[in-house]
Design a protein around this motif. Structure first.
Motif, PDB file in Angstrom:
ATOM      1  N   VAL A  71      30.811  32.875  -0.474  1.00  0.00           N
ATOM      2  CA  VAL A  71      30.495  32.665  -1.883  1.00  0.00           C
ATOM      3  C   VAL A  71      31.498  31.680  -2.479  1.00  0.00           C
ATOM      4  O   VAL A  71      32.615  31.543  -1.979  1.00  0.00           O
ATOM      5  CB  VAL A  71      30.530  33.988  -2.682  1.00  0.00           C
ATOM      6  N   THR A  72      31.105  31.021  -3.536  1.00  0.00           N
ATOM      7  CA  THR A  72      32.037  30.138  -4.233  1.00  0.00           C
ATOM      8  C   THR A  72      33.068  30.979  -4.977  1.00  0.00           C
ATOM      9  O   THR A  72      32.830  32.162  -5.270  1.00  0.00           O
ATOM     10  CB  THR A  72      31.306  29.253  -5.251  1.00  0.00           C
ATOM     11  N   PRO A  73      34.209  30.397  -5.334  1.00  0.00           N
ATOM     12  CA  PRO A  73      35.180  31.137  -6.153  1.00  0.00           C
ATOM     13  C   PRO A  73      34.592  31.654  -7.468  1.00  0.00           C
ATOM     14  O   PRO A  73      34.929  32.763  -7.908  1.00  0.00           O
ATOM     15  CB  PRO A  73      36.293  30.121  -6.380  1.00  0.00           C
ATOM     16  N   ASP A  74      33.707  30.874  -8.091  1.00  0.00           N
ATOM     17  CA  ASP A  74      33.080  31.327  -9.339  1.00  0.00           C
ATOM     18  C   ASP A  74      32.188  32.542  -9.098  1.00  0.00           C
ATOM     19  O   ASP A  74      32.170  33.487  -9.898  1.00  0.00           O
ATOM     20  CB  ASP A  74      32.252  30.193  -9.962  1.00  0.00           C
ATOM     21  N   HIS A  75      31.431  32.504  -7.996  1.00  0.00           N
ATOM     22  CA  HIS A  75      30.573  33.637  -7.649  1.00  0.00           C
ATOM     23  C   HIS A  75      31.425  34.871  -7.349  1.00  0.00           C
ATOM     24  O   HIS A  75      31.094  35.985  -7.756  1.00  0.00           O
ATOM     25  CB  HIS A  75      29.704  33.267  -6.440  1.00  0.00           C
ATOM     26  N   LEU A  76      32.530  34.655  -6.666  1.00  0.00           N
ATOM     27  CA  LEU A  76      33.436  35.764  -6.354  1.00  0.00           C
ATOM     28  C   LEU A  76      33.947  36.415  -7.640  1.00  0.00           C
ATOM     29  O   LEU A  76      34.027  37.647  -7.732  1.00  0.00           O
ATOM     30  CB  LEU A  76      34.610  35.269  -5.515  1.00  0.00           C
ATOM     31  N   LYS A  77      34.268  35.614  -8.629  1.00  0.00           N
ATOM     32  CA  LYS A  77      34.760  36.171  -9.897  1.00  0.00           C
ATOM     33  C   LYS A  77      33.697  37.050 -10.553  1.00  0.00           C
ATOM     34  O   LYS A  77      34.005  38.126 -11.091  1.00  0.00           O
ATOM     35  CB  LYS A  77      35.171  35.058 -10.852  1.00  0.00           C
ATOM     36  N   LEU A  78      32.447  36.618 -10.495  1.00  0.00           N
ATOM     37  CA  LEU A  78      31.362  37.420 -11.063  1.00  0.00           C
ATOM     38  C   LEU A  78      31.247  38.764 -10.343  1.00  0.00           C
ATOM     39  O   LEU A  78      31.054  39.805 -10.971  1.00  0.00           O
ATOM     40  CB  LEU A  78      30.037  36.663 -10.964  1.00  0.00           C
ATOM     41  N   ILE A  79      31.373  38.721  -9.017  1.00  0.00           N
ATOM     42  CA  ILE A  79      31.305  39.959  -8.233  1.00  0.00           C
ATOM     43  C   ILE A  79      32.423  40.914  -8.647  1.00  0.00           C
ATOM     44  O   ILE A  79      32.201  42.103  -8.878  1.00  0.00           O
ATOM     45  CB  ILE A  79      31.402  39.651  -6.722  1.00  0.00           C
ATOM     46  N   MET A  80      33.639  40.384  -8.749  1.00  0.00           N
ATOM     47  CA  MET A  80      34.785  41.228  -9.083  1.00  0.00           C
ATOM     48  C   MET A  80      34.718  41.720 -10.530  1.00  0.00           C
ATOM     49  O   MET A  80      35.102  42.859 -10.822  1.00  0.00           O
ATOM     50  CB  MET A  80      36.084  40.460  -8.839  1.00  0.00           C
ATOM     51  N   ASP A  81      34.207  40.888 -11.433  1.00  0.00           N
ATOM     52  CA  ASP A  81      34.089  41.308 -12.835  1.00  0.00           C
ATOM     53  C   ASP A  81      33.086  42.448 -12.991  1.00  0.00           C
ATOM     54  O   ASP A  81      33.244  43.314 -13.869  1.00  0.00           O
ATOM     55  CB  ASP A  81      33.660  40.123 -13.710  1.00  0.00           C
ATOM     56  N   ASP A  82      32.031  42.448 -12.171  1.00  0.00           N
ATOM     57  CA  ASP A  82      30.991  43.474 -12.264  1.00  0.00           C
ATOM     58  C   ASP A  82      31.336  44.741 -11.484  1.00  0.00           C
ATOM     59  O   ASP A  82      30.645  45.756 -11.598  1.00  0.00           O
ATOM     60  CB  ASP A  82      29.657  42.927 -11.754  1.00  0.00           C
ATOM     61  N   LEU A  83      32.383  44.679 -10.679  1.00  0.00           N
ATOM     62  CA  LEU A  83      32.739  45.803  -9.812  1.00  0.00           C
ATOM     63  C   LEU A  83      33.237  46.986 -10.647  1.00  0.00           C
ATOM     64  O   LEU A  83      34.082  46.828 -11.517  1.00  0.00           O
ATOM     65  CB  LEU A  83      33.827  45.352  -8.842  1.00  0.00           C
ATOM     66  N   VAL A  84      32.693  48.160 -10.368  1.00  0.00           N
ATOM     67  CA  VAL A  84      33.152  49.385 -11.034  1.00  0.00           C
ATOM     68  C   VAL A  84      34.164  50.051 -10.116  1.00  0.00           C
ATOM     69  O   VAL A  84      33.835  50.457  -8.998  1.00  0.00           O
ATOM     70  CB  VAL A  84      31.981  50.346 -11.320  1.00  0.00           C
ATOM     71  N   VAL A  85      35.401  50.143 -10.576  1.00  0.00           N
ATOM     72  CA  VAL A  85      36.490  50.680  -9.741  1.00  0.00           C
ATOM     73  C   VAL A  85      36.951  52.002 -10.326  1.00  0.00           C
ATOM     74  O   VAL A  85      37.325  52.082 -11.494  1.00  0.00           O
ATOM     75  CB  VAL A  85      37.668  49.685  -9.662  1.00  0.00           C
ATOM     76  N   ARG A  86      36.920  53.030  -9.487  1.00  0.00           N
ATOM     77  CA  ARG A  86      37.372  54.350  -9.903  1.00  0.00           C
ATOM     78  C   ARG A  86      38.505  54.799  -8.987  1.00  0.00           C
ATOM     79  O   ARG A  86      38.707  54.242  -7.921  1.00  0.00           O
ATOM     80  CB  ARG A  86      36.237  55.373  -9.812  1.00  0.00           C
ATOM     81  N   GLN A  87      39.216  55.817  -9.387  1.00  0.00           N
ATOM     82  CA  GLN A  87      40.168  56.534  -8.550  1.00  0.00           C
ATOM     83  C   GLN A  87      41.536  55.879  -8.417  1.00  0.00           C
ATOM     84  O   GLN A  87      41.970  55.144  -9.270  1.00  0.00           O
ATOM     85  CB  GLN A  87      39.569  56.834  -7.173  1.00  0.00           C
ATOM     86  N   SER A  88      42.156  56.116  -7.252  1.00  0.00           N
ATOM     87  CA  SER A  88      43.593  55.959  -7.119  1.00  0.00           C
ATOM     88  C   SER A  88      44.026  54.588  -6.631  1.00  0.00           C
ATOM     89  O   SER A  88      43.235  53.760  -6.227  1.00  0.00           O
ATOM     90  CB  SER A  88      44.105  57.013  -6.125  1.00  0.00           C
ATOM     91  N   ALA A  89      45.353  54.383  -6.644  1.00  0.00           N
ATOM     92  CA  ALA A  89      45.947  53.130  -6.174  1.00  0.00           C
ATOM     93  C   ALA A  89      46.183  53.188  -4.679  1.00  0.00           C
ATOM     94  O   ALA A  89      46.126  54.244  -4.053  1.00  0.00           O
ATOM     95  CB  ALA A  89      47.281  52.882  -6.895  1.00  0.00           C
ATOM     96  N   ILE A  90      46.456  52.008  -4.098  1.00  0.00           N
ATOM     97  CA  ILE A  90      46.702  51.923  -2.655  1.00  0.00           C
ATOM     98  C   ILE A  90      47.829  52.859  -2.239  1.00  0.00           C
ATOM     99  O   ILE A  90      48.832  52.990  -2.913  1.00  0.00           O
ATOM    100  CB  ILE A  90      47.034  50.475  -2.274  1.00  0.00           C
ATOM    101  N   GLY A  91      47.625  53.507  -1.119  1.00  0.00           N
ATOM    102  CA  GLY A  91      48.672  54.350  -0.555  1.00  0.00           C
ATOM    103  C   GLY A  91      48.638  55.790  -1.036  1.00  0.00           C
ATOM    104  O   GLY A  91      49.239  56.656  -0.433  1.00  0.00           O
ATOM    105  N   GLU A  92      47.914  56.093  -2.135  1.00  0.00           N
ATOM    106  CA  GLU A  92      47.848  57.462  -2.602  1.00  0.00           C
ATOM    107  C   GLU A  92      46.801  58.234  -1.810  1.00  0.00           C
ATOM    108  O   GLU A  92      45.803  57.687  -1.376  1.00  0.00           O
ATOM    109  CB  GLU A  92      47.463  57.510  -4.090  1.00  0.00           C
ATOM    110  N   LYS A  93      47.043  59.526  -1.662  1.00  0.00           N
ATOM    111  CA  LYS A  93      46.042  60.370  -1.016  1.00  0.00           C
ATOM    112  C   LYS A  93      44.827  60.455  -1.927  1.00  0.00           C
ATOM    113  O   LYS A  93      44.936  60.746  -3.115  1.00  0.00           O
ATOM    114  CB  LYS A  93      46.612  61.764  -0.766  1.00  0.00           C
TER     115      LYS A  93
END
Length: 365
Positions: free
Chosen positions: A246-268
Motif C-alpha cells: 500500500v502507499t504511505p497515504d493508504h497506510l495512514k488511512l488503515i491506521m487511522d481507522d484501526l480500533v485498538v483496545r487493551q494493553s501495551a507491549i509486554g504486558e500480560k
C-alpha cells in the motif's frame, strides 16, 4: 515441554514501543531513490520503524532476490535523514554481520529460515554477544513447536529483546488468503508465552492490499501487539509482491481507522468476553472449512465406489472409525459420548453425499 524465554521489553534506544507497534516499508529495496522517497513519506505519517527487504528468498529461480548488501547504505541514509529506525530480514550469518556493520536497529528471521533449525542456529551464533531486537516469523508450515524452537535458539544466544511475527501459513487448499492466518496458532503461542510480543504481518497473510485493513483489525481484536505492513511509494511498479503493498497515504488511512483496545507491549493480556468469543468464531470457521473438505473427500469416495461397484455402507469401516474416535476423545480430554454423537452425524451426512454422487452417475446412463 515447558516454554520459557528470558525476555526484556521490546524497546529501541530512546524509544519505547507502544501498542500497536508499526513497522512499515517496501517489500524490497529496489533503488536508493525508491527507498528514500518511501521512507520520507512514511516518516511524515509518523512511522518510526522502517522495513525493507535486502535479501529476498524467492520460491523460483530467476525472480528478483533483492539488491543485497549494496542496499544497506540506502537504509543507513534513511536513518540519518529521517531519524527512523531501520529493520531487515536475515537468513545467514553473513546477513547478520553485514546488517550490524551498517547500523541496522532491528532484525527479523524469515519464515523459510525459521523452518530450518540449522539455519536458525547459524543466525543465533552470529548474534551471540549482540544486544539488538530480533523478531522471528512463523515457519511456512503450521508448526508451533518449530516456531518456539527457533525463538529459543535466538534467546539462548543472548537475545532478550525478542518478538514473534505471525505471517500466516502455507496451505494446499485455496482460501481467500495468500497465507492462511490459522489464528489459533498465535493464540496458543500467546497462552504459552504471555510476555512475548506478537506482531502480525497482514501483507503476507492477505496477499492483497484491499484486505490489509481487515486482517490488521483482527490482529488488534485478538490483542496482538503490532503490525508489519509493506508500503511502497508506487505499489503497482514494485519489483516484488506488488499486489500486497500500500502507499504511505493508504497506510495512514488503515491506521487511522484501526480500533485498538487493551494493553501495551509486554504486558500480560487481559482476556475479555469479546476476545474469547472471537476465538470461538475463528475456531468455528475452521471447523466448517474442515467439514467442507471432509465432505468433498466423501464425494470422491462415492465416485470411487460407483466406478468399482462397491456398496456405500461399509459396516466394518464404520465401526473402526467410531472406536478410534472414541479413543481419541479420551486423548483430547473430550466426552466420548459427545464425540460419538458428532461423528454419527458426520457419517450420516457422508453417506448422503455418496448417495447423491451415485444417483448422479446413474442418471448419466
Amino acid at each position: 515441554m515447558e516454554n520459557k524465554l528470558d525476555l526484556l521489553p521490546l524497546e529501541l534506544p530512546g524509544y519505547k514501543l507502544e501498542r500497536p507497534m508499526l513497522i512499515a516499508g517496501p517489500c524490497s529495496a529496489e533503488t536508493e531513490e525508491q527507498v528514500l522517497t518511501t521512507a520520507k513519506q512514511l516518516a511524515a505519517q509518523g512511522v518510526k520503524i522502517f522495513r525493507s527487504g535486502i535479501w529476498k528468498p524467492r520460491t523460483r529461480p530467476g525472480a528478483f532476490e533483492g539488491v543485497g548488501t549494496v542496499g544497506l547504505p540506502w537504509l543507513k541514509k534513511v536513518k540519518e535523514e529521517t531519524g527512523m529506525f531501520i529493520s531487515i530480514e536475515v537468513a545467514t550469518a553473513h546477513h547478520v554481520y553485514e546488517a550490524l556493520k551498517f547500523g541496522v536497529d532491528m532484525l527479523w528471521v524469515g519464515a523459510r529460515t525459521t523452518a530450518n533449525p540449522f539455519a536458525v542456529q547459524e543466525v543465533a551464533d552470529a548474534l551471540a554477544g549482540v544486544d539488538i531486537p530480533v523478531l522471528v516469523k512463523n515457519p511456512v508450515n503450521p508448526d508451533l513447536e518449530l516456531w518456539i524452537g527457533a525463538m529459543e535458539r535466538i534467546n539462548q544466544a543472548g537475545i532478550k529483546r525478542l518478538g514473534a511475527i505471525h505471517r500466516g501459513f502455507s496451505t494446499y487448499d485455496k482460501t481467500k488468503y495468500r497465507n492462511n492466518p490459522e489464528w489459533q496458532i498465535p493464540i496458543e503461542l500467546r497462552r504459552r508465552i504471555p510476555n512475548l510480543p506478537i506482531i502480525t504481518d497482514p501483507s503476507h497473510i492477505s496477499g492483497k492490499s484491499e484486505m490489509i485493513a481487515e486482517v490488521s483489525q483482527e490482529a488488534m481484536d485478538l490483542n496482538f501487539d503490532g503490525l508489519i505492513i509493506e508500503s511502497h511509494m508506487c505499489p503497482e511498479k514494485a519489483w516484488s509482491d506488488a499486489s500486497q503493498q500500500v502507499t504511505p497515504d493508504h497506510l495512514k488511512l488503515i491506521m487511522d481507522d484501526l480500533v485498538v483496545r487493551q494493553s501495551a507491549i509486554g504486558e500480560k493480556p487481559r482476556v475479555t468476553l469479546d476476545e474469547l468469543r472471537k476465538k470461538i468464531d475463528l475456531l468455528d470457521q475452521q471447523l466448517l472449512e474442515t467439514l467442507s473438505s471432509r465432505m468433498k473427500i466423501s464425494e470422491a469416495i462415492g465416485k470411487y465406489k460407483y466406478d468399482n461397484n462397491i456398496t456405500i455402507l461399509q459396516t466394518r469401516r464404520y465401526d473402526e472409525i467410531m472406536n478410534k474416535r472414541r479413543n481419541q476423545a479420551d486423548e483430547n480430554k473430550l466426552n466420548p459420548e459427545f464425540v460419538v454423537k458428532v461423528f454419527e452425524h458426520i457419517h450420516e451426512e457422508s453417506i448422503n453425499r455418496q448417495n447423491i454422487v451415485m444417483n448422479k452417475e446413474l442418471a448419466k446412463k
